[in-house]
Design a protein around this motif. Structure first.
Motif, short mmCIF file in Angstrom:
data_model
loop_
_atom_site.label_atom_id
_atom_site.label_comp_id
_atom_site.label_asym_id
_atom_site.label_seq_id
_atom_site.Cartn_x
_atom_site.Cartn_y
_atom_site.Cartn_z
N ARG A 12 3.76 -2.73 2.16
CA ARG A 12 4.85 -3.63 2.52
C ARG A 12 6.20 -2.96 2.28
O ARG A 12 6.44 -2.44 1.18
CB ARG A 12 4.78 -4.89 1.66
CG ARG A 12 3.66 -5.82 2.02
CD ARG A 12 4.17 -6.94 2.92
NE ARG A 12 3.13 -7.91 3.19
CZ ARG A 12 2.82 -8.36 4.40
NH1 ARG A 12 3.46 -7.92 5.47
NH2 ARG A 12 1.88 -9.26 4.56
N LEU A 158 3.12 -8.85 10.01
CA LEU A 158 3.86 -7.61 9.76
C LEU A 158 5.34 -7.83 9.97
O LEU A 158 5.76 -8.31 11.02
CB LEU A 158 3.34 -6.50 10.70
CG LEU A 158 1.89 -6.09 10.50
CD1 LEU A 158 1.50 -5.05 11.55
CD2 LEU A 158 1.66 -5.55 9.10
N ASP A 162 7.15 -2.75 7.35
CA ASP A 162 5.76 -2.73 6.86
C ASP A 162 4.99 -1.60 7.53
O ASP A 162 5.19 -1.31 8.71
CB ASP A 162 5.06 -4.05 7.16
CG ASP A 162 5.56 -5.19 6.27
OD1 ASP A 162 6.30 -4.92 5.31
OD2 ASP A 162 5.19 -6.35 6.55
#
Ligand code: MD6
Ligand code: FE
Length: 194
Positions: A12, A158, A162
């Motif tokens: 992330r 997402l 990311d």
């Protein structure tokens, strides 16, 4: 880093700040414009594509393949920016791949309802190296099906910055992506193709 499925690592925010990456996308697309490719069967893909690196992924009636020269311009694809390479190599290392050496990056652009149906990335010669995938721009939900195209996929939202890294037993897994949540989404997909 977390694993969202076996050998599918999610990092992330690993690509934050995204500004320099987005500027590089801009510059690549001035030399090698985004275009809508057709599948070998003749259907236009809903996402638009371009590439950078030593070769570029391409599709038309002749099939899926890697091309050394951009068929649209006749020129080599733009070189892979150092910022791209660093990000991909660092992300792969973090996910457990010490010697990643991508030779190409496919850039996808999704506007409006553009999406990517379930598919797998199988046009490369080297499946021992992972794929590194970076989201820029708008968020979207990524779908991981794994070994078979059917069944209910793992859903991963997402956001820009990311990064997904997958390889080994997941390298040929089926996956897709839903349309962006408002605005334009870009995706960078790094591979070792040749
Ligand atoms: C996308 N990505 O995220 C589409 N393929 O827009 C892909 O098709 C993809 O993210 C192989 C590996 C990672 C990916
Ligand atoms: Fe893919």
């Amino acid at each position: 880093m977390i694993f969202v499925a076996p050998e599918v690592a999610l990092l992330r925010g690993f690509g934050v700040p995204t500004g320099p990456l987005e500027e590089a996308v801009d510059s690549i697309s001035r030399a090698a414009p985004f275009r809508q490719l057709r599948t070998p069967g003749g259907r236009p893909m809903s996402a638009q594509q371009t590439n950078c690196g030593d070769c570029g992924w391409y599709s038309d009636s002749a099939g899926y393949r890697y091309e050394t020269f951009d068929p649209l311009t006749g020129h080599p694809w733009p070189p892979m920016p150092e910022a791209f390479r660093h990000l991909a190599v660092d992300a792969a290392r973090r996910a457990g791949y010490a010697h990643y050496d991508p030779d190409t990056c496919l850039l996808n652009r999704y506007v409006d309802g553009a999406r990517m149906g379930a598919h797998r990335d199988a046009d490369e010669r080297d499946f021992t190296q992972p794929i590194v995938s970076v989201t820029l721009g708008a968020a979207a939900t990524f779908l991981w099906y794994g070994e078979a195209r059917k069944g209910s996929p793992v859903r991963i939202r997402l956001e820009p910055g990311d990064v997904l890294v997958w390889g080994r037993s997941a390298r040929l897994g089926y996956h897709g992506v839903q349309p962006p949540e408002g605005g334009t989404r870009f995706n960078l997909t790094f591979r070792r193709a040749r």
